[in-house]
Design an enzyme around this catalytic site. Structure first.
Site, PDB file in Angstrom:
ATOM      1  N   GLY A  20       0.846  -1.183   0.171  1.00 16.73           N
ATOM      2  CA  GLY A  20      -0.156  -0.032   0.098  1.00 16.73           C
ATOM      3  C   GLY A  20       0.711   1.270   0.113  1.00 16.73           C
ATOM      4  O   GLY A  20       0.559   2.364   0.832  1.00 16.73           O
ATOM      5  N   ALA A  21       2.008   1.211  -0.786  1.00 15.26           N
ATOM      6  CA  ALA A  21       2.925   2.327  -0.783  1.00 15.26           C
ATOM      7  C   ALA A  21       2.818   3.174  -1.789  1.00 15.26           C
ATOM      8  O   ALA A  21       3.780   4.015  -1.990  1.00 15.26           O
ATOM      9  CB  ALA A  21       4.307   1.834  -0.670  1.00 15.26           C
ATOM     10  N   GLY A  24      -0.597   7.956   1.183  1.00 18.12           N
ATOM     11  CA  GLY A  24      -0.900   8.006   2.606  1.00 18.12           C
ATOM     12  C   GLY A  24       0.513   7.395   3.416  1.00 18.12           C
ATOM     13  O   GLY A  24       1.544   7.963   3.223  1.00 18.12           O
ATOM     14  N   GLY A  26       1.781   4.596   3.590  1.00 11.19           N
ATOM     15  CA  GLY A  26       2.616   3.744   2.783  1.00 11.19           C
ATOM     16  C   GLY A  26       3.765   4.590   2.244  1.00 11.19           C
ATOM     17  O   GLY A  26       5.183   4.263   2.013  1.00 11.19           O
ATOM     18  N   SER A 149      -3.807  -0.566  14.954  1.00  7.71           N
ATOM     19  CA  SER A 149      -4.807   0.622  15.329  1.00  7.71           C
ATOM     20  C   SER A 149      -5.169   0.614  16.634  1.00  7.71           C
ATOM     21  O   SER A 149      -5.206  -0.392  17.391  1.00  7.71           O
ATOM     22  CB  SER A 149      -5.817   0.359  14.098  1.00  7.71           C
ATOM     23  N   TYR A 174     -13.618  -3.888  11.098  1.00 10.01           N
ATOM     24  CA  TYR A 174     -12.601  -3.108  11.061  1.00 10.01           C
ATOM     25  C   TYR A 174     -11.567  -3.504  12.246  1.00 10.01           C
ATOM     26  O   TYR A 174     -10.369  -3.601  12.415  1.00 10.01           O
ATOM     27  CB  TYR A 174     -12.494  -1.773  10.788  1.00 10.01           C
TER      28      TYR A 174
END
Length: 305
Positions: A20-21, A24, A26, A149, A174
């Site tokens: 996910g880079a 954001g 990442g 998280s 989540y």
């Protein structure tokens, strides 16, 4: 003394993979790793965004060794293909940061393989990715970082229905996925110790970081949640770059605590300097962790440990 990116050692000749880079947290993480000399693989699903991320990193760090590699975490076939490309090179992986994820989708959606999207993308595919890349991670005695998280605090592992086929609700799902990521980090360290893999398995969380997930309306009921989030941002949030600091700390400390957890140290761990974060009691449940591991092997077809 506050930890900053100035405390990161030279990472030349080290290979880092960040999922996910392309945006954001990442991307902010990849920017710093590239600046410190690591060869960075931007593992994500969108080649156009990957090219943009490469250009951005090179514009700031002209000598950066950075490249995009296709990885769609909503597809176990994509995870397998990604891993096979890396296994074919035989190049040990020094840092793996399992960052990619989706947040509180308003309605239940599924991955290509039929898993609930949040559980499948945030957790199951990362479980499979680590398993498939394990020989390369062991070869480098890698730092393996799972993104959790503050939401894990209210999380519950629903072992009788991990994919929430009934009673879907965005936030509990989540919370489960992020609790699973933290439990995965802890259990991976236990299994590394038991099998002599030599891994350093850790977890991190960014606090309340300003990324595009909320702005793009991916969380819960977009209108209500987005309005509330904007009201809280000025007081409780910090930038994506600041949110990336605990991730970088976990990934690059020369001697992080095996099975450690890092996050902001300010009010309720929402923002502030990076440091040791609080692990809630349910994450320490080794019996649930073992059962989750066994079920993850069954669901993904990737057996290790």
């Amino acid at each position: 003394m506050t930890w900053t990116t100035n405390d990161i050692p030279d990472l030349s000749n080290r290979l880092a993979i960040v999922t996910g880079a392309t945006g954001g947290l990442g991307l902010e993480t990849a920017l710093v790793l590239a600046d410190k000399g690591a060869e960075v693989v931007l593992a994500a699903r969108n080649p156009d965004k990957g090219a943009e991320a490469e250009r951005l990193i090179r514009s700031r760090h002209p000598n950066a060794a950075v490249r995009f590699d296709l990885l769609d975490l909503a597809s176990l076939a994509s995870v397998q293909a990604f891993a096979e490309r890396h296994l074919a090179t035989g190049r040990p992986i020094n840092i793996l940061i399992d960052n990619a994820g989706v947040v509180a989708l308003p309605t239940r959606r599924t991955t290509v393989d039929g898993f609930e999207m949040q559980f499948g993308t945030n957790y199951l595919s990362h479980f499979a990715l680590v398993g498939r890349l394990l020989p390369l991670l062991i070869g480098a005695k890698a730092h393996v970082v799972q993104l959790s998280s503050v939401a894990h605090r209210s999380g519950h592992i629903r072992l009788d229905d991990l994919n929430y086929q009934t009673h879907y609700s965005p936030w509990p799902v989540y919370q489960q996925s992020k609790l699973a990521m933290l439990m995965f980090a802890l259990e991976l360290q236990r299994r590394s110790d038991a099998h002599g893999w030599g891994l350093t398995s850790v977890a991190a969380h960014p606090g309340f970081a300003r990324t595009d997930l909320i702005a793009n309306g991916h969380a819960g009921k977009p209108g209500l949640f987005a309005r509330g989030a904007r009201l809280l941002e000025a007081v409780l949030s910090h930038s994506a770059a600041a949110g990336a600091l605990p991730i970088l700390m976990a990934a690059t400390l020369p001697e992080p605590t095996p099975g450690g957890y890092y996050g902001p140290t300010g009010f309720q761990e929402m923002k502030g300097p990076p440091g040791v974060a609080v692990i809630k009691r349910q994450a320490w449940d080794a019996n649930v962790a073992r059962r989750l591991w066994a079920e993850s092997k069954r669901l993904t077809g990737v057996a290790y440990g």
